[in-house]
Write an enzyme that holds these catalytic residues in place. Structure first.
Site, PDB file in Angstrom:
ATOM      1  N   VAL A  38       6.301  -3.744   5.240  1.00 26.09           N
ATOM      2  CA  VAL A  38       6.840  -4.443   4.073  1.00 26.09           C
ATOM      3  C   VAL A  38       7.979  -5.366   4.513  1.00 26.09           C
ATOM      4  O   VAL A  38       8.879  -4.948   5.236  1.00 26.09           O
ATOM      5  CB  VAL A  38       7.344  -3.450   3.013  1.00 26.09           C
ATOM      6  CG1 VAL A  38       7.731  -4.193   1.734  1.00 26.09           C
ATOM      7  CG2 VAL A  38       6.278  -2.406   2.706  1.00 26.09           C
ATOM      8  N   LYS A  42       3.545  -7.311   1.599  1.00 24.92           N
ATOM      9  CA  LYS A  42       2.996  -6.129   2.264  1.00 24.92           C
ATOM     10  C   LYS A  42       1.879  -6.599   3.194  1.00 24.92           C
ATOM     11  O   LYS A  42       0.875  -7.149   2.738  1.00 24.92           O
ATOM     12  CB  LYS A  42       2.468  -5.118   1.243  1.00 24.92           C
ATOM     13  CG  LYS A  42       3.584  -4.439   0.469  1.00 24.92           C
ATOM     14  CD  LYS A  42       3.110  -3.153  -0.176  1.00 24.92           C
ATOM     15  CE  LYS A  42       4.300  -2.359  -0.734  1.00 24.92           C
ATOM     16  NZ  LYS A  42       3.895  -1.065  -1.257  1.00 24.92           N
ATOM     17  N   GLY A  53       4.860   1.771   5.754  1.00 26.12           N
ATOM     18  CA  GLY A  53       4.116   2.946   5.295  1.00 26.12           C
ATOM     19  C   GLY A  53       2.857   3.099   6.110  1.00 26.12           C
ATOM     20  O   GLY A  53       2.618   2.376   7.083  1.00 26.12           O
ATOM     21  N   GLY A  54       2.018   4.059   5.726  1.00 29.11           N
ATOM     22  CA  GLY A  54       0.789   4.293   6.460  1.00 29.11           C
ATOM     23  C   GLY A  54      -0.188   3.148   6.346  1.00 29.11           C
ATOM     24  O   GLY A  54      -1.030   2.945   7.225  1.00 29.11           O
ATOM     25  N   MET A  55      -0.068   2.363   5.278  1.00 31.81           N
ATOM     26  CA  MET A  55      -1.015   1.285   5.044  1.00 31.81           C
ATOM     27  C   MET A  55      -0.483  -0.070   5.466  1.00 31.81           C
ATOM     28  O   MET A  55      -1.223  -0.911   5.970  1.00 31.81           O
ATOM     29  CB  MET A  55      -1.378   1.242   3.558  1.00 31.81           C
ATOM     30  CG  MET A  55      -2.402   0.180   3.201  1.00 31.81           C
ATOM     31  SD  MET A  55      -2.564  -0.032   1.422  1.00 31.81           S
ATOM     32  CE  MET A  55      -1.094  -0.978   1.064  1.00 31.81           C
ATOM     33  N   GLY A 100      10.706  -2.127   5.190  1.00 33.85           N
ATOM     34  CA  GLY A 100      10.069  -0.814   5.135  1.00 33.85           C
ATOM     35  C   GLY A 100       8.699  -0.822   5.779  1.00 33.85           C
ATOM     36  O   GLY A 100       8.181  -1.858   6.191  1.00 33.85           O
ATOM     37  N   ASP A 129      -1.831   7.339  -6.926  1.00 42.78           N
ATOM     38  CA  ASP A 129      -0.823   7.732  -5.931  1.00 42.78           C
ATOM     39  C   ASP A 129       0.570   7.651  -6.541  1.00 42.78           C
ATOM     40  O   ASP A 129       1.498   7.098  -5.949  1.00 42.78           O
ATOM     41  CB  ASP A 129      -0.923   6.827  -4.695  1.00 42.78           C
ATOM     42  CG  ASP A 129      -0.191   7.413  -3.491  1.00 42.78           C
ATOM     43  OD1 ASP A 129       0.114   8.621  -3.517  1.00 42.78           O
ATOM     44  OD2 ASP A 129       0.091   6.667  -2.543  1.00 42.78           O
TER      45      ASP A 129
END
Length: 583
Positions: free
Chosen positions: A23, A38, A18-20, A16, A132
């Site tokens: 993964v 991550k 994400g914006g940060m 996966g 979040d």
């Protein structure tokens, strides 16, 4: 060659992004376990303040230990790459489950909400706010066990996100009003976000949506949510009250703590009343009277008790008559309204998606029943309508709702393992049918060392998700293909080496016998039946005679011992003769 972080974590697969962070699924080579890594994106690497804050918050979150929180194992750096090592959870995120199955049942929703609330409560008690909470950050295993991830990370990201992009932190659909205003969030912000998640679980929709993040954020601040029971009538009033309290715009009207929310969820699951729910509303001042000289307000019950019984009975009779007149008026008015409403034809909704169906119904002055039923279908593609009620072309009154059943697609079932233990084709077919599969089964014959009719291959693979009516292919052994060979020579070889030659290489069935030998060492082959070079059929039995000793060295010792015995006997005989002469 696969990437290894910190000389310890070997990347297995990318799972996966994400914006940060990106993964990965990885293996901890030191502890021999699967983990999640991550890896921070490059735009954060040069921000030293962020990196420092990120490490501090991640290390703080690593102190959390709760069955519904994804554990943080390690925080590290490999070159310029910052990474976090976390517990690997085999499952799906809650957003994926919502998209496929929502609305969930009350029991399922409360069960998930209780687990998530328990995780949030544990974090809050350890002075960590998530900031979040959203379905994307909640993982659910196949047995329904929920785990919240990314605790403590949102706080580290917040200022860096503003620095780099100017965006609001977190998914705007789950953002609390105070976060939308830019005010510092607290424990009640997490409760608000959780309330939105619970709303979505039970209705399949978020309470606020829009074309832009700013539009959605403004709705969090200004617009009142549609009560969830309007979208899903099966939601009980008490549960609706819990949701509406959790997503109250004002923190003063919201739950004070996750502990308080969890207690109410526990009461609902146990079928117990909630203390605050259904309390009497404030009494209208005009509906009260005051005792002369005392200034004490009386509620309506106390006022009625002070009226003479005869007056009460007369008033009751008038109320009954008035109620009957009102009921009759409403009934007649309702019939008249019904008769005066125009008719329309029901459009054909089959094969259409729900949004498209809503447009068709709107054009026909009809509406879609909010309770959309879903079921598996082998004929209708996923998310398309299978059937409707009323049926297409029926004439109905304007404003009526239409119920629809939407396809969940082909039902996929875990396929059994039929190649284990060289299962016969008959047993394999029975196992497949008993598992509910109805598709055509094709048998492909193939020569193999396995017994004839044993299943040696399958498509789909064991434990694969497969349609119940999907085609199936089984590879079936036609048995070993034997031929006539010359008996190999294994005389003089160790028994283990001879066994490999005869059984593994030449497909013979071996019988082993042993006998005493003074010429061959122990465990060495003395002879075979048939003899080397004779014709023999593969698959037939041959005999191998193996020495059990004592061997050539023992024979020499025995001969020497025998010679010594003769010499001793001769010596004793000589001594005996000497004694006789002396006598």
């Amino acid at each position: 060659m696969s990437k290894i972080f910190g000389g310890r974590y070997e990347v297995l697969d990318r799972i996966g992004a994400g914006g940060m962070a990106i993964v990965y699924k990885a293996k901890d080579l030191l502890l021999n376990r699967v983990v999640t890594i991550k890896v921070l994106r490059e735009q954060f690497v040069t921000d030293e303040d962020f990196i420092r804050r990120f490490r501090r918050e991640a290390q703080s979150a690593a102190s959390l230990s709760h069955p519904n929180i994804v554990s943080i194992y390690d925080v590290g750096k490999d070159g310029d790459t910052e990474y976090i090592v976390m517990e690997y959870v085999e499952g799906r995120n809650l957003k994926e489950i919502i998209r496929e199955y929502a609305p969930l049942s009350t029991e399922q929703s409360i069960n998930l909400a209780r687990q998530i609330t328990g995780a949030i409560r544990n974090a809050h008690e350890n002075h960590i706010i998530h900031r979040d909470i959203k379905p994307h950050n909640i993982l659910v295993t196949a047995d329904g066990h929920a785990k919240v991830t990314d605790f403590g990370i949102a706080r580290a990201v917040s200022s860096a996100t503003v620095t780099h992009t100017g965006d609001i932190v977190g998914s705007v659909h789950y953002l609390s009003p105070e976060q939308a205003k830019g005010i510092q969030s607290n424990e009640q912000s997490d409760i608000y976000s959780l309330g939105i998640v619970l709303y979505e679980l039970l209705t399949g929709k978020v309470p606020y949506d829009g074309e832009t993040p700013i539009a959605i954020a403004l709705k969090h601040l200004q617009q009142e949510p549609v009560p969830p029971s309007k979208l899903n009538p099966r939601i009980a009033k008490e549960l609706e009250g819990v949701i509406m309290r959790a997503i109250a715009k004002s923190p003063e009207q919201r739950y004070v703590s996750a502990k308080e929310l969890l207690e109410d969820l526990n009461h609902i699951q146990a079928g117990e009343p909630i203390a605050w729910f259904g309390l009497p509303q404030a009494i209208d001042p005009e509906a009260t009277q005051t005792h002369k000289g005392m200034g004490k307000a009386l509620n309506p019950i106390e006022v009625i008790d002070s009226v003479p019984i005869k007056s009460v009975n007369k008033r009751r009779s008038l109320l009954i008559v008035g109620g009957l007149v009102l009921l009759l008026t409403l009934l007649v008015g309702g019939i008249w309204n019904y008769m005066s409403v125009g008719s329309t034809k029901v459009p054909d909704l089959t094969g259409k998606t729900v949004p498209v169906a809503e447009d068709f119904l709107k054009d026909a002055e009809l509406s879609l029943d909010p309770e959309v039923t879903q079921e598996f279908s082998d004929e209708v593609n996923k998310d398309l309508i299978i059937r409707q009620d009323p049926k297409a072309d029926n004439s109905v009154k304007v404003g009526r709702t239409v119920k629809v059943v939407v396809s969940k697609g082909i039902e996929l079932v875990e396929f059994p393992n039929v190649i284990i233990g060289q299962m016969s084709k008959e047993n394999a077919i029975n196992l497949i049918k008993n598992a509910g599969f109805t598709g055509e089964i094709t048998l492909v014959p193939m020569p193999d060392d396995a017994a004839k009719d044993a299943v040696i291959g399958q498509d789909p693979l064991p434990k694969s998700s497969w349609p119940k009516d999907g085609n199936i292919t089984l590879t079936v052994s036609t048995g070993p293909q034997w031929s006539t060979i010359n008996m190999p020579s294994v005389i003089g070889k160790l028994s283990s080496e001879a066994k490999t030659i005869l059984v593994d290489q030449n497909k013979l069935v071996l019988k082993i016998e042993t006998e005493v030998s003074y010429t061959s060492p122990e465990d060495v082959v003395i002879s075979t039946i048939p003899s080397p070079g004779e014709s023999v059929q593969q698959g037939s039995e041959v005999t191998m005679v193996v020495s059990r000793g004592p061997g050539p060295f023992a024979q020499g010792l025995e001969a020497q011992a025998s010679s010594n015995n003769v010499m001793i006997a001769q010596f004793l005989a000589g001594v005996q003769k000497g004694r006789l002469k002396e006598q």
